[in-house]
Scaffold this motif. Structure first.
Motif, short mmCIF file in Angstrom:
data_model
loop_
_atom_site.label_atom_id
_atom_site.label_comp_id
_atom_site.label_asym_id
_atom_site.label_seq_id
_atom_site.Cartn_x
_atom_site.Cartn_y
_atom_site.Cartn_z
N THR A 66 -2.71 -2.50 -10.20
CA THR A 66 -2.86 -1.78 -8.94
C THR A 66 -4.18 -1.02 -8.95
O THR A 66 -4.53 -0.36 -9.93
CB THR A 66 -1.69 -0.79 -8.76
OG1 THR A 66 -0.46 -1.51 -8.79
CG2 THR A 66 -1.83 -0.05 -7.44
N ARG A 67 -4.90 -1.13 -7.85
CA ARG A 67 -6.14 -0.37 -7.71
C ARG A 67 -5.81 1.00 -7.16
O ARG A 67 -5.10 1.14 -6.17
CB ARG A 67 -7.11 -1.09 -6.77
CG ARG A 67 -8.47 -0.37 -6.62
CD ARG A 67 -9.36 -1.14 -5.67
NE ARG A 67 -9.74 -2.40 -6.28
CZ ARG A 67 -10.78 -2.58 -7.13
NH1 ARG A 67 -11.52 -1.53 -7.46
NH2 ARG A 67 -11.07 -3.77 -7.61
N VAL A 111 0.85 -1.19 0.00
CA VAL A 111 0.00 0.00 0.00
C VAL A 111 0.90 1.25 0.00
O VAL A 111 1.78 1.38 0.86
CB VAL A 111 -0.94 0.04 1.21
CG1 VAL A 111 -1.80 1.31 1.17
CG2 VAL A 111 -1.82 -1.20 1.23
N VAL A 132 -6.99 4.51 -5.43
CA VAL A 132 -8.01 5.11 -4.58
C VAL A 132 -7.81 6.62 -4.67
O VAL A 132 -6.77 7.14 -4.27
CB VAL A 132 -7.90 4.64 -3.12
CG1 VAL A 132 -8.99 5.29 -2.27
CG2 VAL A 132 -8.00 3.11 -3.05
N ARG A 161 -8.83 -3.65 2.70
CA ARG A 161 -8.62 -4.55 1.57
C ARG A 161 -7.38 -5.41 1.79
O ARG A 161 -7.37 -6.59 1.40
CB ARG A 161 -8.45 -3.72 0.29
CG ARG A 161 -9.70 -2.97 -0.16
CD ARG A 161 -10.69 -3.86 -0.83
NE ARG A 161 -10.16 -4.49 -2.02
CZ ARG A 161 -10.82 -5.36 -2.75
NH1 ARG A 161 -12.07 -5.73 -2.39
NH2 ARG A 161 -10.30 -5.90 -3.83
N ARG A 162 -6.37 -4.87 2.43
CA ARG A 162 -5.14 -5.62 2.62
C ARG A 162 -5.37 -6.82 3.54
O ARG A 162 -4.74 -7.85 3.37
CB ARG A 162 -4.05 -4.67 3.22
CG ARG A 162 -2.72 -5.34 3.43
CD ARG A 162 -1.71 -4.34 3.94
NE ARG A 162 -0.45 -5.01 4.22
CZ ARG A 162 -0.18 -5.69 5.33
NH1 ARG A 162 -1.11 -5.79 6.28
NH2 ARG A 162 1.00 -6.28 5.48
N TYR A 215 -9.90 2.23 3.79
CA TYR A 215 -10.31 1.30 2.72
C TYR A 215 -9.13 0.41 2.32
O TYR A 215 -9.27 -0.81 2.18
CB TYR A 215 -10.83 2.10 1.52
CG TYR A 215 -11.05 1.25 0.30
CD1 TYR A 215 -12.19 0.45 0.15
CD2 TYR A 215 -10.07 1.23 -0.71
CE1 TYR A 215 -12.35 -0.35 -0.98
CE2 TYR A 215 -10.24 0.43 -1.84
CZ TYR A 215 -11.37 -0.35 -1.97
OH TYR A 215 -11.54 -1.16 -3.08
N ALA A 216 -7.97 1.05 2.12
CA ALA A 216 -6.81 0.28 1.64
C ALA A 216 -6.37 -0.76 2.66
O ALA A 216 -6.07 -1.91 2.30
CB ALA A 216 -5.65 1.25 1.34
N ARG A 248 -0.20 -2.96 -4.46
CA ARG A 248 -1.47 -3.43 -5.02
C ARG A 248 -2.55 -2.37 -4.88
O ARG A 248 -3.59 -2.43 -5.55
CB ARG A 248 -1.91 -4.72 -4.32
CG ARG A 248 -0.88 -5.85 -4.54
CD ARG A 248 -1.25 -7.11 -3.80
NE ARG A 248 -2.51 -7.67 -4.32
CZ ARG A 248 -3.07 -8.78 -3.86
NH1 ARG A 248 -2.50 -9.44 -2.86
NH2 ARG A 248 -4.22 -9.23 -4.36
N ILE A 249 -2.31 -1.40 -3.97
CA ILE A 249 -3.24 -0.30 -3.80
C ILE A 249 -2.42 0.99 -3.73
O ILE A 249 -1.44 1.07 -2.97
CB ILE A 249 -4.09 -0.44 -2.52
CG1 ILE A 249 -4.98 -1.70 -2.60
CG2 ILE A 249 -4.96 0.79 -2.32
CD1 ILE A 249 -5.78 -1.95 -1.35
#
Length: 427
Positions: A382-383, A319, A385, A423-424, A419-420, A350-351
């Protein structure tokens, strides 16, 4: 009658005797005047004049100027001092020169001339230079002695001028020979009139070989054309000029700063152009090195500034977050995209949180750059945000019809981080 005639004859004879006596007196006066005029004339001359008995070494005659040097009366009636009387006033180093000169006169035929220069102490105590010319007169008709006529005039002013010129030439020679600069003078046709040691070293030729040569024939064509043009411009303008020139040496090219100036004759006419060339290769190299160092420093400063204004912060494994503050122009938008993608690749994120809370103005161009950055990150798996979206930013995104699919939007950075991290935990 006879007595009267006798008285008359006696009176006439007496008158004739008186007239004869008067005429004799007048003749004597004229003869005396005739004899005195040449002597007075010679005494009036500003030069030394004398007649010397070479065998006896005594003055037969000396004029008033010589007597003044000897502090004596002039003329033949003043006595006949020894001819070495000058030894008391002549410079010690010049006595031998005078003796040799008189010996040359004595050995010469009658009428042959000889010269000598010597110094005499003046009444002020200083040394005065004299140039003397002497000629043998032949034997004295009344004796065995051989005579010479000598005349000398003061050349002190000329000597001082010569000494000043010699000093000037010596100074010029020293500057020419020991200056590290090239010094050269050429005439209108380019013929070398003056060169110094540096010029000899450059051309690998002696001064004797160089003088009179056309300098343009000794240089490569491009350099010759450049130097010829510069010389002609200075001669035409009649004033100095400066330019940089490059000369090629076996160890590589060197840059010279050449100052050119017109050289005029006594009438003010330009007949030559002089050049003083200073090697500025090291200065030019140092200047280039300083410029390169300055360029590198500026690049480092810009990179540091970009890192400070576009930081990529690791929040947790996988992150990262990029807070963006201030204005965003095209150059900074490019920097944001580059930093984001490189950071994602380096940290295998990944974020990625892209926080635009601190962005002052977001127009369509800036909004599109954020969307493009998010899509590029998505291509790396990678998403993205996007946090800190204000109402006007949302309106801009809607108006432009931005495709936000695949992009998570949050109102604040805190919510985006939550949020990140959430998700992790599900990975």
């Amino acid at each position: 009658m006879d007595a009267q005639k006798t008285v008359a004859l006696e009176a006439e004879l007496d008158a004739l005797q008186k007239e004869v006596q008067r005429l004799r007196s007048r003749v004597a006066e004229l003869e005396a005047a005739g004899r005195g005029f040449p002597e007075r004339l010679v005494d009036a001359l500003p030069s030394v004049v004398y007649v010397l008995d070479l065998d006896e070494g005594r003055y037969v005659y000396r004029n008033r100027e010589l007597a003044g040097l000897l502090e004596e009366g002039g003329g033949a009636a003043a006595g006949s001092p020894r001819g070495d009387g000058l030894s008391s006033v002549v410079h010690p180093d010049d006595i031998g020169r005078i003796e040799e000169y008189r010996a040359r006169v004595a050995a010469s035929e009658s009428g042959e001339q000889a010269t000598v220069e010597y110094r005499v102490r003046g009444r002020d105590g200083g040394w005065r230079w004299f140039l003397e010319r002497g000629v043998a007169l032949g034997r004295d008709p009344e004796g065995p002695g051989r005579r010479m006529l000598g005349s000398a005039h003061d050349i002190t002013a000329r000597k001082h001028t010569e000494q000043m010129l010699e000093r000037s030439e010596s100074l010029l020679h020293a500057f020419l020979e020991y200056t590290p600069s090239m010094v050269v003078a050429v005439d209108a046709a380019g013929r070398l009139l003056l060169v110094n040691r540096e010029i000899e070293s450059f051309y690998k030729m002696s001064r004797e070989e160089l003088l009179g040569r056309v300098v343009y024939d000794l240089l490569p064509a491009p350099a010759a054309a450049s130097i010829r043009k510069a010389n002609e411009e200075v001669a035409a303008a009649g004033r100095p000029g400066a330019s940089e020139q490059v000369l090629v040496y076996p160890d590589g090219p060197r840059t010279y700063l050449s100052t050119k100036f017109p050289i005029r004759d006594a009438e003010g006419k330009i007949y030559a152009v002089g050049t003083i060339s200073v090697d500025i290769s090291r200065a030019k190299q140092a200047e280039a090195e300083r410029a390169e160092m300055q360029r590198q420093l500026i690049e480092m400063q810009q990179a540091t500034i970009q890192e400070l204004i576009t930081p990529l912060l690791p929040l947790a494994p996988g992150v990262v977050a990029m807070p963006i503050v201030g204005s965003v122009d095209p150059a900074r938008a490019e920097q944001i995209l580059t930093t984001l993608l490189e950071g994602i690749a380096d940290r295998q994120a990944r974020i990625a949180i892209l926080d635009i809370t601190g962005v002052k103005v977001v127009d369509e161009r800036v909004a599109r750059s954020f969307v493009d950055a998010a899509r590029a990150a998505g291509l790396l798996g990678t998403r993205v945000v996007l946090t800190g979206i204000k109402p006007q930013i949302a309106q801009t995104l809607t108006t432009m019809g931005a495709d936000l699919s695949g992009i998570v939007t949050k109102g604040t950075l805190e919510s985006g981080i939550a949020y990140a991290l959430g998700r992790r935990l599900r990975w």
